[in-house]
Design an enzyme around this catalytic site. Structure first.
Site, PDB file in Angstrom:
ATOM      1  N   HIS A   1     -64.992 -17.376 -35.738  1.00  0.00           N
ATOM      2  CA  HIS A   1     -63.539 -17.197 -35.664  1.00  0.00           C
ATOM      3  C   HIS A   1     -62.822 -18.479 -35.260  1.00  0.00           C
ATOM      4  O   HIS A   1     -63.156 -19.114 -34.259  1.00  0.00           O
ATOM      5  CB  HIS A   1     -63.208 -16.089 -34.664  1.00  0.00           C
ATOM      6  CG  HIS A   1     -61.748 -15.772 -34.581  1.00  0.00           C
ATOM      7  ND1 HIS A   1     -61.033 -15.242 -35.632  1.00  0.00           N
ATOM      8  CD2 HIS A   1     -60.856 -15.922 -33.563  1.00  0.00           C
ATOM      9  CE1 HIS A   1     -59.776 -15.055 -35.270  1.00  0.00           C
ATOM     10  NE2 HIS A   1     -59.640 -15.476 -34.019  1.00  0.00           N
TER      11      HIS A   1
ATOM     12  N   HIS B   1     -53.978  -9.606 -38.722  1.00  0.00           N
ATOM     13  CA  HIS B   1     -54.922 -10.719 -38.862  1.00  0.00           C
ATOM     14  C   HIS B   1     -56.290 -10.417 -38.275  1.00  0.00           C
ATOM     15  O   HIS B   1     -57.308 -10.706 -38.888  1.00  0.00           O
ATOM     16  CB  HIS B   1     -54.384 -12.000 -38.229  1.00  0.00           C
ATOM     17  CG  HIS B   1     -55.292 -13.155 -38.472  1.00  0.00           C
ATOM     18  ND1 HIS B   1     -56.235 -13.568 -37.555  1.00  0.00           N
ATOM     19  CD2 HIS B   1     -55.462 -13.938 -39.556  1.00  0.00           C
ATOM     20  CE1 HIS B   1     -56.922 -14.567 -38.058  1.00  0.00           C
ATOM     21  NE2 HIS B   1     -56.470 -14.817 -39.271  1.00  0.00           N
ATOM     22  N   HIS B   2     -56.344  -9.872 -37.086  1.00  0.00           N
ATOM     23  CA  HIS B   2     -57.647  -9.439 -36.571  1.00  0.00           C
ATOM     24  C   HIS B   2     -57.466  -8.344 -35.530  1.00  0.00           C
ATOM     25  O   HIS B   2     -56.371  -8.140 -34.989  1.00  0.00           O
ATOM     26  CB  HIS B   2     -58.483 -10.610 -36.032  1.00  0.00           C
ATOM     27  CG  HIS B   2     -58.031 -11.198 -34.736  1.00  0.00           C
ATOM     28  ND1 HIS B   2     -57.442 -12.443 -34.639  1.00  0.00           N
ATOM     29  CD2 HIS B   2     -58.091 -10.728 -33.466  1.00  0.00           C
ATOM     30  CE1 HIS B   2     -57.165 -12.706 -33.375  1.00  0.00           C
ATOM     31  NE2 HIS B   2     -57.545 -11.678 -32.642  1.00  0.00           N
TER      32      HIS B   2
ATOM     33  N   TYR C   1     -49.564 -10.160 -30.276  1.00  0.00           N
ATOM     34  CA  TYR C   1     -50.780  -9.433 -29.920  1.00  0.00           C
ATOM     35  C   TYR C   1     -50.341  -8.114 -29.284  1.00  0.00           C
ATOM     36  O   TYR C   1     -49.674  -8.107 -28.247  1.00  0.00           O
ATOM     37  CB  TYR C   1     -51.629 -10.238 -28.937  1.00  0.00           C
ATOM     38  CG  TYR C   1     -52.419 -11.352 -29.570  1.00  0.00           C
ATOM     39  CD1 TYR C   1     -53.785 -11.216 -29.809  1.00  0.00           C
ATOM     40  CD2 TYR C   1     -51.811 -12.547 -29.935  1.00  0.00           C
ATOM     41  CE1 TYR C   1     -54.522 -12.237 -30.386  1.00  0.00           C
ATOM     42  CE2 TYR C   1     -52.535 -13.578 -30.514  1.00  0.00           C
ATOM     43  CZ  TYR C   1     -53.885 -13.408 -30.735  1.00  0.00           C
ATOM     44  OH  TYR C   1     -54.613 -14.420 -31.311  1.00  0.00           O
TER      45      TYR C   1
END
EC number: 1.14.17.-
Length: 613
Positions: free
Chosen positions: A389, A235-236, A203
């Site tokens: 999600h 991914h997001h 992240y």
């Protein structure tokens, strides 16, 4: 002299290649990576129409699969052979054997072939009630496609070799009717040369300063900016509003999120203002709603959080991805807000191994919604889109809505959730959330292939259960979530006591003897999980009290934060309307029979006329 009426009638038969169907297809996507296979589609009441445009002079295959593979698939094959169009409904069994469907539910509207391309247009009912067909709902569908340079023969289509693929789509997402100017101004929030570590999950956080506006503006569209070749790596992306009490020194460099050494400024960025996930495209706000910029309440600084998924531990990756925000001075009626609802991401979210199905629930409790909405907007807020999600074990997600013990219509659902395809669902009709309502984000998981516990967490091998609600008018509520009680979960496996005060994380078990000095994670993994034990544990977890999370902007909290609440008593569960089987098959057969009967009568007439001469 009697032949011309037959030719005219042949042109009226279903599947004629005489010309286009005249239909419009507002949804369009490229299915392959070479620009050879285009799909268009449009829902019309209980029917859905498809248009396939493929660079081939042979057959074209299209269908739906539960996993994206050939097993148990619903397939249609069509083309134009020797100037004559054809379309056949097939299915495959669990062994991937192709069989012609006894009930032909796909109906050819138009077919055309030239020296390079084949175009086929056809319709089917959303729900055919044929066990060999896939019902088309609001959930994700895994489209499969194929083509061949030769037409299908009487024995069926030849094997397509490498001319095949799969793509996840939501076919019934409502059409976006607002037309935006191509000259809209925009600004980018894009990472610069981020080094991706050779580990499965990273992240990365970077703060940005919003352009300075002298007056209020509205963001009306957001698009992902994904570096070419990194479509599966990114991914997001979450965009957070941060405290405005900073100077530009916080912009100097990015850092790995949730790391002990990350800048303190990142901790002020708690309010999600936009979310994008893999497979999603750009998002346009409704014509009456926009994301506000330029006022004292609006963000001056934002945090871009990008989740990189690198399961092969590839080295040397450098990324430059982010978001593009289009804005206007033509102010819309309402300011948009985002609420994160569901399960607070925590190790207290537990899923046993070896479970073909396990259900978790995250509660946006009536206590939180009562306090926040009564103070901010007693008449309620209006939800217009939802992003559901979860991670790799996720199989289905539902956002349920309750009011005074009665279950309302689902706000959003995806019963065929695909980890690699997550996008905002536009609601067909805006839904109102009132003070005292309950929301439950309900997630269904499959851990059959896992030997150890799955925990709530940031990694794609860990799990989440979240809903992001886009709504208006904006209120001071950013998170409405819950955490299940961990001690009662541990009591299920026989834990009696933990060491107190808690000084380590994860905390340590004191008794009984078989778990002594183990962390609670190790104790849960040591327990001998069976399917029966997993089902009993699931029943327990769904009934446990929950710890309420009820957050404002700038890390502030509503007074209900941290209190304990019980799951709602559901007096009147929602009863969905039963699926209505389509009648296009019978009506098409009736139409074909009528035309064929007319052809026979004309043939007979011609024959008798010839004999009389």
């Amino acid at each position: 002299m009697c032949c011309w009426p037959l030719l005219l009638l042949w042109g009226l038969l279903p599947g004629t290649a005489a010309g286009g169907s005249g239909r419009t297809y507002p949804h369009r996507t490229l299915l392959d990576s070479e620009g050879k296979y285009w799909l268009g589609w449009s829902q019309r009441g209980s029917q859905i129409a498809f248009r396939l445009q493929v660079r081939t002079a042979g057959y074209v295959g299209f269908g739906f699969s539960p996993t994206g593979a050939m097993a148990s698939a619903d397939i249609v094959v069509g083309g134009v052979a020797h100037g004559r169009p054809y379309l056949q409904d097939y299915f495959t069994n669990a062994n991937r054997e192709l069989k012609k469907d006894a009930q032909q539910d796909y109906h050819l509207e138009y077919a055309m072939e030239n020296s390079t391309h084949t175009i086929i247009e056809f319709t089917r009912e959303l729900h055919t009630c044929d066990i060999n067909d896939k019902s088309i709902t609001d959930s994700t569908v895994r489209v499969i496609w194929a083509y061949h340079h030769e037409d299908a023969g009487e024995a069926g289509p030849k094997y397509h070799d490498s001319n095949r693929g799969t793509k996840s789509l939501r076919l019934l997402n409502p059409e976006k009717t607002s037309v935006l100017s191509t000259a809209l101004p925009y600004f980018d929030l894009v990472n610069q040369d981020v080094p991706i570590p050779n580990k499965d999950t990273t992240y990365w956080c970077q703060m940005f300063k919003i352009p300075v506006f002298q007056e209020k503006h509205h963001v009306i569209k957001v698009e992902p900016v994904i570096q070419r070749g990194h479509e599966s790596l990114v991914h997001h992306i979450l965009l957070y509003q941060c405290s405005n009490n900073f100077n530009d020194s916080v912009l100097e460099s990015g850092h790995e999120c949730y790391h002990p050494n990350m800048p303190d400024a990142f901790l002020t960025c708690e309010t999600v203002i936009f979310a994008w996930a893999i497979g999603g495209e750009g998002f346009s706000y409704p014509p009456h709603v926009g994301l506000s910029l330029g006022t004292p309440l609006d963000p001056h600084y934002v945090l871009l959080e990008v989740h990189y998924d690198n399961p092969t531990y590839e080295e040397g990756l450098i990324d430059n991805s982010g978001l593009r925000l289009f804005y206007t001075m033509d102010i819309r009626k309402y300011d948009a807000g985002v609420i994160e609802a569901g399960l607070w991401v925590s190790l207290f979210h537990t899923i046993p191994p070896g479970m073909p199905e396990f259900q978790s629930e995250g509660h946006c409790t009536l206590e939180c919604l009562e306090e926040a909405l009564e103070a901010e907007k007693p008449s309620g807020i209006h939800v217009f889109a939802v992003l559901l999600h979860a991670h790799l074990a996720g199989r289905g997600i539902r956002l349920r809505h309750f009011r005074k013990g009665k279950e309302m219509k689902l706000l959003a659902y995806d019963d065929d959730f695909d980890f690699n395809f997550q996008e905002f669902q536009y609601l067909k009709e805006e839904q109102t959330i009132l003070p005292g309502d309950n929301l439950i984000t309900e997630c269904r998981y499959n851990t059959k292939d896992r030997a150890e516990m799955t925990w709530g967490g940031l990694s794609t091998r860990s799990e989440m259960c979240l809903s992001y609600l886009l709504y208006y008018p904006r209120i001071n509520l950013t998170r409405c979530a819950s955490i299940p009680d961990i001690m009662e979960q541990l009591q299920f496996i026989g834990v009696k006591e933990i060491y107190r005060p808690v000084t380590t994380w994860p905390f340590i078990i004191k008794s009984p003897k078989q778990y002594k000095n183990l962390s609670f994670m190790d104790a849960m993994n040591k327990f001998k999980w069976t399917k029966k034990e997993g089902l009993s544990f699931n029943k327990l977890v769904l009934s446990l009290p929950v710890n309420v999370r009820c957050s404002k902007t700038d890390n502030a909290e509503w007074s209900i934060q941290g209190m304990t609440a019980l799951p709602p008593d559901i007096e009147r569960p929602y009863k969905a309307e039963p699926l209505v089987c389509g009648t296009s098959s019978s009506s098409s057969l009736h139409r074909d029979f009528s035309i064929n009967l007319l052809v026979c009568l004309l043939l007979l007439s011609c024959t008798l006329s010839t004999k009389s001469l």
